[in-house]
Design an enzyme around this catalytic site. Structure first.
Site, short mmCIF file in Angstrom:
data_model
loop_
_atom_site.label_atom_id
_atom_site.label_comp_id
_atom_site.label_asym_id
_atom_site.label_seq_id
_atom_site.Cartn_x
_atom_site.Cartn_y
_atom_site.Cartn_z
N GLY A 37 0.78 -1.17 -0.03
CA GLY A 37 0.00 0.01 -0.08
C GLY A 37 0.75 1.19 0.03
O GLY A 37 1.06 2.00 -1.16
N CYS A 60 -6.24 23.18 17.90
CA CYS A 60 -6.19 23.73 19.48
C CYS A 60 -5.58 22.46 20.36
O CYS A 60 -6.14 22.09 21.44
CB CYS A 60 -7.32 24.44 20.20
C1 LIG Z 1 -2.29 -2.49 5.47
C2 LIG Z 1 -2.20 -3.54 5.10
C3 LIG Z 1 -1.41 -3.93 3.84
C4 LIG Z 1 -0.64 -2.76 3.34
O1 LIG Z 1 0.49 -2.30 4.12
P1 LIG Z 1 1.48 -1.23 3.67
O2 LIG Z 1 2.50 -1.21 4.65
O3 LIG Z 1 0.82 -0.05 3.29
O4 LIG Z 1 2.31 -1.70 2.52
C5 LIG Z 1 -1.18 -5.27 3.32
N1 LIG Z 1 -2.13 -6.23 3.74
C6 LIG Z 1 -2.79 -6.10 4.90
C7 LIG Z 1 -3.47 -7.45 5.25
C8 LIG Z 1 -3.05 -4.96 5.53
O5 LIG Z 1 -3.58 -4.89 6.57
#
Ligand SMILES: *Cc1c(COP(=O)(O)O)cnc(C)c1O
Length: 385
Positions: A259, A335
């Site tokens: 991600g 704040c």
């Molecule tokens: C959040 C998540 C990802 C992606 O993680 P990154 O650190 O953004 O690459 C992949 N698989 C699962 C199951 C996740 O919860």
């Protein structure tokens, strides 16, 4: 490099700006660095903007969604693409909707969830991967990484339970629910060597079960270095490491689900300085907006990388506030003392009316922020194609 002209008037700040051409180029390079037999699913929770999902389309094999909301949204934004439904605490309504939508893969988080899925599927054929909570191999966790695996967590199944459930599934105990593979997402912030070790450990565990498997998903969590934006995850080294694993296991499809490392670099949060003041010997600039728009530095405890864009015009009859020292802490309008975007930025001479562009704001940024707190206006959104 891409050159754009995007003019934003003062009234259009703050704004999120996404460089989709840079995103496509980056995703293409990532894809090219990986062996052909490695599939990439984008973890939509990092940034689910429809334009981002679509721009990634040609470079990914599918999308990983972690809620019924993400499932409906991603299915609308990129229709017809393969989806994997993961995440803890799936509700019966979400599972029913996913079955209805024909989701390609379920990442099963617990034995209870598997039983529920079998009930709701009513004999339909469903492909599942068992999520297992394995330990990250020794020596792979070195710094500030966040471990989800190998310790008590609500994610996935304990290895002993996962092994038993996998064997029961393989023996047909769950009717049409078919075990296609094993899923793990063990840590975030790992460099390429650690990620190769994780992939090896997960594949080793999965193949050691002694049941037929077609797929192993080794998760996301590729490192993004906010202190040093130029230090990128080494996709070439990771690809080479994964190639050794796929070569040793020609029967397996290997899958990753990054991600952050895909989308962090394509996003910017741009704003302007409202006020500059000195407090107990330190300079502070208050910018329009804050961590209710860009929560990333508050959650990660870092200073968001940024550049100052000087603005010469000053439209008001009163004088501009100016920083006295060389280092300026950039705060938002909230704040709370937690509303800090970047501390001690070398920005001598920073004035009210100057603009600041925060980079690396393309992942876990707008969509993880607490937008309603203090009821300031929302930022604008601009997608550079
Ligand atoms: C959040 C998540 C990802 C992606 O993680 P990154 O650190 O953004 O690459 C992949 N698989 C699962 C199951 C996740 O919860």
């Amino acid at each position: 490099m891409h050159a754009y002209t995007l003019s934003l008037s003062a009234g259009e700040l703050p704004a999120y700006v996404y460089d989709l051409a840079a995103l496509r180029e980056h995703a293409g390079a990532v894809r090219a660095a990986l062996p052909e037999r490695v599939e990439v699913y984008y973890a939509a929770k990092a940034n689910p903007e429809a334009e981002i999902l679509a721009a990634l389309g040609p470079y990914v094999d599918g999308y990983e969604v972690s809620s019924g909301g993400e499932l409906a949204h991603v299915a609308r934004a990129v229709p017809g693409r393969a989806l994997a439904f993961g995440g803890p605490g799936k509700t019966p309504d979400e599972v029913a909707a996913a079955l209805e939508a024909g989701v390609e893969r379920f990442h099963v988080e617990s034995e209870t969830e598997l039983v529920m899925l079998a009930h709701l599927a009513r004999g339909r054929r469903v492909s599942v991967l068992i999520r297992v909570n394995l330990a990250v191999p020794d020596g792979s966790l070195t710094g500030s990484q966040l471990a989800m695996g190998g310790r008590p967590t609500p994610f996935g199944m304990d290895p002993s339970q996962a092994a038993r459930v996998a064997r029961e599934l393989a023996s047909g105990a769950y009717g049409g629910i078919e075990l296609v593979g094993v899923h793990a997402h063990l840590a975030s912030g790992l460099d390429s060597a650690a990620q190769v070790a994780v992939a090896g450990a997960v594949v080793g565990w999965a193949t050691g079960l002694g049941v037929p498997l077609a797929e192993v998903n080794v998760g996301g969590g590729m490192a993004v270095d906010y202190q040093d934006p130029a230090r990128r995850f080494d996709w070439a080294a990771y690809g080479a490491g994964l190639a050794e694993i796929t070569d040793a296991h020609p029967e397996l499809t290997l899958r990753i689900e990054p991600g952050r490392a895909l989308t962090a670099y394509c996003g910017w949060y741009v704003t302007d300085v409202l006020d500059v003041k000195r407090s107990h010997g330190e300079d502070f600039a208050v910018v329009r907006g804050g961590t209710h728009h860009l929560r990333t530095p508050a959650t990660k405890g870092h200073d968001q990388p940024c550049s100052v864009l000087p603005v010469e015009e000053w439209p008001h009859p009163w004088p501009r506030a100016v920083a006295q020292g060389e280092l300026v802490t950039l705060a938002g309008q909230l704040c709370t003392p937690k509303d800090l975007l970047a501390r001690h930025v070398p920005a001598g001479g920073l004035r009210a009316g100057d603009r600041v562009a925060f980079s690396m704001a393309g992942a876990y940024a707008w969509n993880i922020s607490h937008h309603e707190f203090l009821m300031h206006p929302r930022p604008g959104f601009h997608f550079l194609r």
